[in-house]
Design a protein around this motif. Structure first.
Motif, short mmCIF file in Angstrom:
data_model
loop_
_atom_site.label_atom_id
_atom_site.label_comp_id
_atom_site.label_asym_id
_atom_site.label_seq_id
_atom_site.Cartn_x
_atom_site.Cartn_y
_atom_site.Cartn_z
N ARG A 1 48.88 21.65 -29.06
CA ARG A 1 49.38 22.99 -28.75
C ARG A 1 49.48 23.85 -30.00
O ARG A 1 49.02 24.99 -30.01
CB ARG A 1 50.73 22.90 -28.05
CG ARG A 1 51.31 24.27 -27.70
CD ARG A 1 52.65 24.18 -27.03
NE ARG A 1 53.60 23.57 -27.95
CZ ARG A 1 54.62 22.81 -27.59
NH1 ARG A 1 54.85 22.57 -26.32
NH2 ARG A 1 55.43 22.30 -28.47
N TRP B 1 50.38 24.04 -18.37
CA TRP B 1 51.71 23.52 -18.06
C TRP B 1 52.52 23.45 -19.36
O TRP B 1 53.61 24.01 -19.44
CB TRP B 1 51.58 22.14 -17.42
CG TRP B 1 52.89 21.54 -17.05
CD1 TRP B 1 53.60 20.62 -17.78
CD2 TRP B 1 53.67 21.81 -15.89
NE1 TRP B 1 54.76 20.31 -17.14
CE2 TRP B 1 54.83 21.03 -15.97
CE3 TRP B 1 53.50 22.63 -14.80
CZ2 TRP B 1 55.81 21.06 -14.99
CZ3 TRP B 1 54.47 22.66 -13.83
CH2 TRP B 1 55.61 21.87 -13.93
N GLU B 2 51.99 22.79 -20.36
CA GLU B 2 52.68 22.67 -21.65
C GLU B 2 52.78 24.03 -22.34
O GLU B 2 53.84 24.40 -22.85
CB GLU B 2 51.93 21.68 -22.54
CG GLU B 2 52.56 21.51 -23.92
CD GLU B 2 51.75 20.58 -24.80
OE1 GLU B 2 52.27 19.48 -25.05
OE2 GLU B 2 50.65 20.95 -25.22
N TRP B 3 51.68 24.77 -22.39
CA TRP B 3 51.62 26.06 -23.09
C TRP B 3 52.68 27.02 -22.54
O TRP B 3 53.37 27.69 -23.31
CB TRP B 3 50.21 26.65 -22.91
CG TRP B 3 49.95 27.92 -23.66
CD1 TRP B 3 50.20 29.20 -23.25
CD2 TRP B 3 49.33 28.03 -24.95
NE1 TRP B 3 49.79 30.10 -24.18
CE2 TRP B 3 49.25 29.41 -25.24
CE3 TRP B 3 48.84 27.12 -25.87
CZ2 TRP B 3 48.69 29.90 -26.41
CZ3 TRP B 3 48.29 27.60 -27.03
CH2 TRP B 3 48.22 28.97 -27.31
N LYS C 1 46.93 20.83 -16.29
CA LYS C 1 47.49 19.62 -16.90
C LYS C 1 46.43 18.76 -17.58
O LYS C 1 46.68 17.60 -17.88
CB LYS C 1 48.22 18.80 -15.83
CG LYS C 1 49.40 19.55 -15.24
CD LYS C 1 50.08 18.77 -14.15
CE LYS C 1 51.17 19.60 -13.50
NZ LYS C 1 51.64 19.01 -12.27
N GLY C 2 45.24 19.31 -17.79
CA GLY C 2 44.21 18.61 -18.54
C GLY C 2 43.25 17.76 -17.74
O GLY C 2 42.35 17.15 -18.31
N TYR D 1 42.28 20.40 -24.10
CA TYR D 1 43.71 20.61 -24.34
C TYR D 1 44.43 19.94 -23.18
O TYR D 1 44.65 20.53 -22.13
CB TYR D 1 44.03 22.10 -24.43
CG TYR D 1 45.51 22.42 -24.55
CD1 TYR D 1 46.38 21.56 -25.21
CD2 TYR D 1 46.03 23.57 -24.02
CE1 TYR D 1 47.72 21.85 -25.32
CE2 TYR D 1 47.38 23.87 -24.12
CZ TYR D 1 48.21 23.01 -24.77
OH TYR D 1 49.55 23.29 -24.88
N ASP D 2 44.79 18.69 -23.37
CA ASP D 2 45.31 17.89 -22.27
C ASP D 2 46.72 18.26 -21.84
O ASP D 2 47.14 17.91 -20.74
CB ASP D 2 45.20 16.39 -22.56
CG ASP D 2 45.97 15.94 -23.79
OD1 ASP D 2 46.55 16.80 -24.49
OD2 ASP D 2 45.98 14.75 -24.05
N GLY D 3 47.45 19.00 -22.64
CA GLY D 3 48.77 19.49 -22.21
C GLY D 3 48.62 20.65 -21.24
O GLY D 3 49.50 20.90 -20.41
N ASP E 1 56.46 27.01 -23.71
CA ASP E 1 56.81 27.49 -25.05
C ASP E 1 56.82 29.01 -25.00
O ASP E 1 55.77 29.65 -24.99
CB ASP E 1 55.79 26.98 -26.07
CG ASP E 1 56.15 27.34 -27.50
OD1 ASP E 1 56.85 28.35 -27.70
OD2 ASP E 1 55.73 26.61 -28.41
#
Length: 124
Positions: free
Chosen positions: A2, A111-113, A85-86, A106-108, A116
């Motif tokens: 990320r 969802w991950e992005w 989610k990758g 970008y396996d996150g 933040d």
């Protein structure tokens, strides 16, 4: 990844293409599984299904290159693939690598992005 991707986005690196492989409505922010809707600024939307034929088989290298060519993406570009989610982006990363492109997943994902709050998202 990320933090690395955030740095690449803010740098405006010219030989980088961020390819969001989610469906068009997800890319546009009309539907989301992430915390916030939208897409990473500067990314291009090529839905993952474009890399498969009508029988659900992965296109060959020439077919995959043709899909990228339609979006101005050449093997000279470094590619980073994004989905929620990758998973979908993982399929396309494999297809790109198989076809001679420099590619990472970008396996996150979004969802991950999206969790933040300091990272940008665009809604179109």
């Amino acid at each position: 990844m990320r933090a690395e991707l955030a740095s690449l986005v803010s740098s405006g690196k010219k030989d980088l293409a961020i390819v969001d492989v989610r469906n068009a409505d997800e890319f546009a922010g009309q539907r989301t599984e992430a915390k916030k809707p939208g897409h990473i600024p500067g990314s291009v939307n090529i839905p993952w299904t474009r890399f498969f034929d009508e029988k659900g088989q992965l296109l060959g290298a020439e077919g995959i290159k043709e899909v990228f060519k339609q979006f101005g993406i050449t093997p000279a570009k470094e590619l980073v693939f994004v989905s929620n989610k990758g998973v979908r982006s993982g399929y396309v990363t494999f297809a790109a690598l198989k076809s001679g492109f420099s590619a990472r997943n970008y396996d996150g994902g979004l969802w991950e992005w999206s969790f933040d709050g300091s990272l940008p998202l665009e809604v179109k």
